[in-house]
Scaffold this motif. Structure first.
Motif, PDB file in Angstrom:
ATOM      1  N   ALA A   1      58.196  70.239  55.889  1.00  0.00           N
ATOM      2  CA  ALA A   1      59.363  69.820  56.656  1.00  0.00           C
ATOM      3  C   ALA A   1      59.048  68.677  57.614  1.00  0.00           C
ATOM      4  O   ALA A   1      59.963  68.002  58.098  1.00  0.00           O
ATOM      5  N   SER A   2      57.758  68.442  57.858  1.00  0.00           N
ATOM      6  CA  SER A   2      57.344  67.383  58.787  1.00  0.00           C
ATOM      7  C   SER A   2      57.113  66.045  58.104  1.00  0.00           C
ATOM      8  O   SER A   2      56.667  65.094  58.746  1.00  0.00           O
TER       9      SER A   2
ATOM     10  N   LYS B   1      54.521  74.236  66.023  1.00  0.00           N
ATOM     11  CA  LYS B   1      53.811  73.629  64.906  1.00  0.00           C
ATOM     12  C   LYS B   1      54.571  72.425  64.334  1.00  0.00           C
ATOM     13  O   LYS B   1      53.965  71.502  63.792  1.00  0.00           O
ATOM     14  N   GLY B   2      55.889  72.432  64.478  1.00  0.00           N
ATOM     15  CA  GLY B   2      56.666  71.281  64.022  1.00  0.00           C
ATOM     16  C   GLY B   2      56.239  70.014  64.739  1.00  0.00           C
ATOM     17  O   GLY B   2      56.054  68.962  64.112  1.00  0.00           O
ATOM     18  N   SER B   3      56.062  70.086  66.063  1.00  0.00           N
ATOM     19  CA  SER B   3      55.619  68.909  66.822  1.00  0.00           C
ATOM     20  C   SER B   3      54.219  68.483  66.406  1.00  0.00           C
ATOM     21  O   SER B   3      53.925  67.281  66.309  1.00  0.00           O
ATOM     22  N   LEU B   4      53.356  69.441  66.146  1.00  0.00           N
ATOM     23  CA  LEU B   4      51.990  69.133  65.715  1.00  0.00           C
ATOM     24  C   LEU B   4      51.987  68.297  64.441  1.00  0.00           C
ATOM     25  O   LEU B   4      51.347  67.233  64.378  1.00  0.00           O
ATOM     26  N   TYR B   5      52.722  68.734  63.437  1.00  0.00           N
ATOM     27  CA  TYR B   5      52.667  68.040  62.152  1.00  0.00           C
ATOM     28  C   TYR B   5      53.565  66.804  62.101  1.00  0.00           C
ATOM     29  O   TYR B   5      53.269  65.856  61.367  1.00  0.00           O
ATOM     30  N   ARG B   6      54.625  66.789  62.887  1.00  0.00           N
ATOM     31  CA  ARG B   6      55.414  65.547  62.975  1.00  0.00           C
ATOM     32  C   ARG B   6      54.601  64.443  63.635  1.00  0.00           C
ATOM     33  O   ARG B   6      54.690  63.273  63.232  1.00  0.00           O
ATOM     34  N   GLU B   7      53.793  64.794  64.627  1.00  0.00           N
ATOM     35  CA  GLU B   7      52.923  63.807  65.248  1.00  0.00           C
ATOM     36  C   GLU B   7      51.855  63.316  64.268  1.00  0.00           C
ATOM     37  O   GLU B   7      51.545  62.124  64.222  1.00  0.00           O
ATOM     38  N   ALA B   8      51.295  64.229  63.497  1.00  0.00           N
ATOM     39  CA  ALA B   8      50.319  63.818  62.481  1.00  0.00           C
ATOM     40  C   ALA B   8      50.963  62.849  61.498  1.00  0.00           C
ATOM     41  O   ALA B   8      50.356  61.821  61.134  1.00  0.00           O
TER      42      ALA B   8
END
Length: 269
Positions: free
Chosen positions: A204-205, A147-154
Motif C-alpha cells: 500500500a506504500s 508502519k505506513g509512515s515508515l514505508y511511505r518514507e522509504a
C-alpha cells in the motif's frame, strides 16, 4: 515508540566503552581493526551476519549504488555493505548513542569515508525524494506503530525502480510473548504485525513485492546453534543489557511459531 521510549530501550550510556572492553578482552588491537573483527557484535538482529549476507546477496548492490541503512543501530549492516560492495552508505538511527558508537566504529575500521551517519526518525527521513537506490531495514518496524509512515518514507527517498530490502520479526498470530525481548523490555514497546499485515502495508506504500520469504525455521535453528556455543567476549551481550534472557525469549517464540521471521524484497513502483 516515542523518542524517549527508544532512548530508554536502547541507550545505556556505556555502549562505546562496553564494546571497546569486549574487543580488548577478545585480543583485538583497537588501533588496527579490520571490518571483519566486528562481525560477532555488530548485527543487532536475528541470525546476525548470516541474515545480513543473505539479504545483501538478494539485492545485488553495486559500487554505484546509493544505499540507506534505515535503523542502523551501531552500524553493522552499513559497514558490511560499504566494505563488501565498495559503495556509499548513509546510515540513520533514532538513538543518538548508537549513532555516535557507529561513527566511532566506522573510523576504527577505516570506513568513515564511505559511510555517513545521521540521527533521524525513519518515519520522517531528512532526505530529498529519489535520493537512494536501495533502502535496507533490518529489525526496525517492531518498534514503529505507524508502519505506513515508515514505508511511505522509504518509497519517497527511493528512485523509481529502487528496492526496499527487509529482514523482520512478525507476530505468528497466536500465544503470549515472554519479555524482555531484544527490541522491547515490556509489551507496550512492541508493535508487531502479522506477515500478511506487513506485506499489505508495504504494498500500500507504493511497492511491488518481488520476494517474501518466511525463514522462521532457519532462524530458530540458527539461534539454537548460536546459544549453544561457548561464551565469547564479543557478541551483542557486550552492550545490550540482559541480552541472554532476551535471546532466550526470542529463541523460544521462534521455535513454537509465536514469532515469525520474514525476508522481503520490494521494488518502488
Amino acid at each position: 515508540m516515542s523518542i524517549p521510549q527508544v532512548d530508554a530501550q536502547y541507550s545505556t550510556g556505556v555502549s562505546r566503552r562496553a564494546i571497546e572492553e569486549a574487543l580488548i578482552a577478545a585480543g583485538k588491537d583497537i588501533g588496527h581493526l579490520a571490518p571483519a573483527d566486528l562481525w560477532l557484535l555488530e548485527d543487532f538482529h536475528t541470525m546476525g551476519r548470516i541474515a545480513t549476507t543473505q539479504l545483501v546477496d538478494l539485492i545485488g548492490i553495486t559500487s554505484e549504488s546509493e544505499v540507506l541503512d534505515a535503523g542502523t543501530g551501531i552500524g553493522g549492516t552499513a559497514r558490511f555493505v560499504a566494505d563488501r560492495c565498495q559503495c556509499r552508505v548513509t546510515a540513520v538511527d533514532l538513538t543518538e548513542e548508537y549513532c555516535q558508537t557507529a561513527g566511532w566504529l566506522n573510523r576504527l575500521v577505516g570506513l568513515a569515508d564511505r559511510i555517513t551517519v545521521r540521527q533521524a526518525d525513519v518515519t520522517e527521513l531528512p532526505f530529498p525524494a529519489a535520493t537512494f537506490d536501495v533502502v535496507l531495514s533490518q529489525h526496525v518496524q517492531m518498534n514503529v506503530s505507524d508502519k505506513g509512515s515508515l514505508y511511505r518514507e522509504a518509497r519517497r527517498v527511493l528512485r523509481r525502480g529502487g528496492r526496499l530490502a527487509m529482514w523482520d520479526i512478525t507476530s505468528g498470530g497466536h500465544g503470549e510473548l515472554g519479555y524482555p525481548l531484544p527490541w522491547a523490555d515490556q509489551p507496550g514497546l512492541s508493535h508487531l504485525a502479522t506477515p500478511d499485515e506487513l506485506r499489505a502495508v508495504v504494498e500500500a506504500s507504493g511497492f511491488a513485492i518481488e520476494a517474501f520469504n518466511d525463514l522462521t525455521d532457519q532462524a530458530a535453528a540458527t539461534m539454537e546453534m548460536v546459544l549453544s556455543l561457548p561464551p565469547d567476549p564479543l557478541g551483542l551481550h557486550a552492550f545490550v543489557p540482559g541480552f541472554a534472557q532476551k535471546a532466550e525469549n526470542l529463541r523460544s517464540a521462534l521455535a513454537d511459531g509465536r514469532l515469525r521471521t520474514i525476508q522481503c524484497l520490494a521494488r518502488a513502483s
